[in-house]
Design an enzyme around this catalytic site. Sequence first.
Site, short mmCIF file in Angstrom:
data_model
loop_
_atom_site.label_atom_id
_atom_site.label_comp_id
_atom_site.label_asym_id
_atom_site.label_seq_id
_atom_site.Cartn_x
_atom_site.Cartn_y
_atom_site.Cartn_z
N LYS A 165 -6.61 -1.89 -4.30
CA LYS A 165 -6.42 -2.49 -2.98
C LYS A 165 -6.12 -3.98 -3.14
O LYS A 165 -6.85 -4.68 -3.85
CB LYS A 165 -7.70 -2.29 -2.18
CG LYS A 165 -7.71 -2.85 -0.79
CD LYS A 165 -8.90 -2.25 -0.06
CE LYS A 165 -9.20 -2.91 1.25
NZ LYS A 165 -10.23 -2.21 1.99
N LEU B 38 -0.94 4.34 -0.99
CA LEU B 38 -1.95 5.13 -0.27
C LEU B 38 -2.08 4.66 1.18
O LEU B 38 -2.50 5.42 2.05
CB LEU B 38 -3.31 5.00 -0.95
CG LEU B 38 -3.43 5.62 -2.33
CD1 LEU B 38 -4.75 5.24 -2.99
CD2 LEU B 38 -3.33 7.15 -2.23
N GLY B 39 -1.75 3.43 1.41
CA GLY B 39 -1.86 2.93 2.78
C GLY B 39 -1.72 1.42 2.82
O GLY B 39 -1.57 0.77 1.79
N LYS B 40 -1.70 0.93 4.04
CA LYS B 40 -1.61 -0.52 4.22
C LYS B 40 -2.81 -1.00 4.99
O LYS B 40 -3.16 -0.42 6.02
CB LYS B 40 -0.35 -0.87 5.03
CG LYS B 40 0.92 -0.77 4.25
CD LYS B 40 2.10 -1.17 5.12
CE LYS B 40 3.39 -0.84 4.40
NZ LYS B 40 4.55 -0.95 5.28
N ASP C 9 -21.40 -0.87 10.89
CA ASP C 9 -20.06 -0.53 11.39
C ASP C 9 -19.71 0.91 11.03
O ASP C 9 -18.63 1.20 10.54
CB ASP C 9 -19.03 -1.50 10.83
CG ASP C 9 -17.74 -1.46 11.63
OD1 ASP C 9 -17.78 -1.03 12.80
OD2 ASP C 9 -16.69 -1.84 11.09
N LYS D 72 -4.89 -4.61 6.56
CA LYS D 72 -4.48 -5.85 7.22
C LYS D 72 -4.11 -6.92 6.18
O LYS D 72 -3.20 -7.71 6.37
CB LYS D 72 -5.61 -6.37 8.10
CG LYS D 72 -5.20 -7.58 8.89
CD LYS D 72 -6.32 -8.14 9.74
CE LYS D 72 -5.86 -9.45 10.37
NZ LYS D 72 -6.97 -10.23 10.88
N PHE D 73 -4.82 -6.92 5.05
CA PHE D 73 -4.61 -7.99 4.07
C PHE D 73 -3.75 -7.57 2.88
O PHE D 73 -3.56 -8.35 1.97
CB PHE D 73 -5.97 -8.49 3.57
CG PHE D 73 -6.80 -9.13 4.64
CD1 PHE D 73 -6.33 -10.25 5.30
CD2 PHE D 73 -8.02 -8.61 5.01
CE1 PHE D 73 -7.07 -10.86 6.30
CE2 PHE D 73 -8.78 -9.21 5.99
CZ PHE D 73 -8.30 -10.33 6.65
N GLY D 74 -3.25 -6.35 2.87
CA GLY D 74 -2.41 -5.94 1.75
C GLY D 74 -2.39 -4.44 1.57
O GLY D 74 -3.03 -3.71 2.32
N ARG D 75 -1.64 -4.01 0.56
CA ARG D 75 -1.44 -2.57 0.36
C ARG D 75 -2.47 -1.96 -0.58
O ARG D 75 -3.09 -2.67 -1.35
CB ARG D 75 -0.06 -2.34 -0.23
CG ARG D 75 1.03 -2.81 0.69
CD ARG D 75 2.38 -2.74 0.00
NE ARG D 75 3.35 -3.39 0.85
CZ ARG D 75 4.55 -2.89 1.12
NH1 ARG D 75 4.95 -1.76 0.59
NH2 ARG D 75 5.38 -3.54 1.91
P1 AMP Z 1 -7.90 -0.26 4.14
O1 AMP Z 1 -7.29 -1.58 3.86
O2 AMP Z 1 -9.19 -0.06 3.40
O3 AMP Z 1 -8.03 0.06 5.59
O4 AMP Z 1 -6.91 0.82 3.50
C1 AMP Z 1 -5.65 1.13 4.04
C2 AMP Z 1 -5.39 2.60 3.82
O5 AMP Z 1 -5.32 2.91 2.43
C3 AMP Z 1 -6.50 3.49 4.36
O6 AMP Z 1 -6.28 3.75 5.70
C4 AMP Z 1 -6.42 4.72 3.45
O7 AMP Z 1 -5.46 5.61 3.94
C5 AMP Z 1 -5.93 4.17 2.15
N1 AMP Z 1 -7.05 3.93 1.23
C6 AMP Z 1 -7.83 2.83 1.17
N2 AMP Z 1 -8.76 2.95 0.21
C7 AMP Z 1 -8.57 4.15 -0.36
C8 AMP Z 1 -9.24 4.88 -1.42
N3 AMP Z 1 -10.26 4.36 -2.06
N4 AMP Z 1 -8.77 6.10 -1.74
C9 AMP Z 1 -7.72 6.64 -1.07
N5 AMP Z 1 -7.06 6.03 -0.07
C10 AMP Z 1 -7.47 4.79 0.29
#
Ligand code: AMP
Length: 401
Positions: free
Chosen positions: A165, A141-143, A259, A145-148
Site C-alpha cells: 500500500k 488491488l485498489g486505490k 471505527d 485516498k493516499f495512494g494505490r
Molecule cells: P485502502 O487504502 O486500505 O482503503 O485500500 C484501497 C483498496 O485496496 C481496498 O478497498 C481494497 O480493495 C484493496 N486492499 C487494501 N488492502 C488490501 C489487502 N491487504 N489485501 C487485499 N486488498 C487490499
Amino acid sequence: MTSVGSVTRQIAAMEISNKKPGTSTGASGSSLRQPLMKQPSQTNVTKLLTKFAAPNPFPNSTNKPTNPSSLRNPVSSKPGHATQPSIDIGNYDGGLEIENEKRGERVYGEAAEELALDSSTSRRYPTREWSLHDFDMGRPLGKGKFGRVYMVRTKAEPKYIVALKTLYKSEIVQSKVEKQIRREIEIQQNLRHPNILRLYGYFHDEKRIFLMLEFAAKGELYKQLSKLHRFSERRSSRYIDQMADALIYLHSKHVIHRDIKPENLLLGINGELKIGDFGWSVHAPGNRRMTLCGTLDYLPPEMVEGKEHNEKVDYWALGVLTYEFVCGFPPFEDRDSVNNTYRRIARVDLKFQDKDVRLSEEVKDLITRLLRYDPQKRLPLTEVQKHPWIVKYRQKRDSAQ
Ligand code: AMP
C-alpha cells in the site's frame, strides 16, 4: 459538553474528507454509501494462494496466536527452502511510476521526520531493510485516498505475497494526519491475531510510504455485503464470533478500535474476517478518551453526546455490525437527516423490521444486549462469545469438521 449541533458539524466536516468505497483512504468511509466500483475478480488468485499466500502466523487458525512468523528476514529464514511454483500475481500496470511522476511532493522538516517510517528501525519488531526493488509487482488491488495498493511478491526466497500500500507523504501532510498515520502503523505492526490484518513491514522514499500488508485474498467484506444485501445468520454469527475475539485481543492491548464497520473489514483466504484499518484506533492505557471520531451510523450515544468514552464503544459498534449483517442496513440510519440519526442513537431507537427477513430471537437478543445506552450495561465480549446465537453456529461448524 458538546452539543448535537456541533457534533453534527464536526461529523459533516469529517465526512467530506472521508473515503468513498472503492476510492478510499486508509481511514474511514462515509455513512451515505456510494455504489461500489467494479474491481477485477480475485477468485483465481484466491485459489492459487491457498498454500503460498503471505505467511499466516496462525496456521491452525484456532484464533489462538501461536509463534508468529514474519517477514523479518525471508532471505535467511529457511536455508534450502524449496522454490515455490510460480503464482500468478497478475499484471502490473506501471501505475506506481506513472502516478509518482504526477503526484505528491517531497516533504521537509518535522513532517518529513514524522513520516520517515522504516520497520528496520522499529524498536519492538525490527525487520530487514526493504525497498521497492525487493518486489515483483502484480496487479492493482485498489486505490486509497493516499495512494494505490498492489499485489506483490518478494523477489527473495521464500517468495511471499503481500499487499503493498502506498501513501503519498505530502497528501498526508495536507490532510494533517501525519500523527494519525504514524499511530496507525505503530499500532498495526505490534498486533498479532488471525482476525487482524498483519502489517509485516514498512519503508519509505522521498515522496511515499509503503506498507507491506497481509494479502486479504477474498477482498473487501463490504463488497460481499453489498452484493448479497445481507448475510445469513450463520455467516453473520461466524463473523461476529471472530470480531469479538479480535476485539478482546485489541482491548487486552489497550487498543480501542473506534471505527468498526463493514468498510474496514477484509476477508482472508478461508473467508475469515480481518480487521484491516486502524485509522481511528487509539492506544489508550488510561482507558478514557474524549475526542470525536468514528462513522455516523456506528457512533455510540456517549460519543454522539460528546461524553468520555472507553473500549465499550467497540461493544456498541459490534451490535450495530451484527444488525447490519443480518438486516442489510445499520439500525439507526436515517438517509435524509444526520440529526435524526443522532437522535435515534441517543434514544437507542432500535427497531427490528421483520418484513423482509425473519430474524431469530437469539440474534435480536444479542443485538439488544450490545446496544445499551449505558456502556457498563453492554454485554461483555467474553459473554458475546458464549451467547446462544454464537454458540449455536459454532457448534454446527465444529461438528461439520
Ligand atoms: P485502502 O487504502 O486500505 O482503503 O485500500 C484501497 C483498496 O485496496 C481496498 O478497498 C481494497 O480493495 C484493496 N486492499 C487494501 N488492502 C488490501 C489487502 N491487504 N489485501 C487485499 N486488498 C487490499
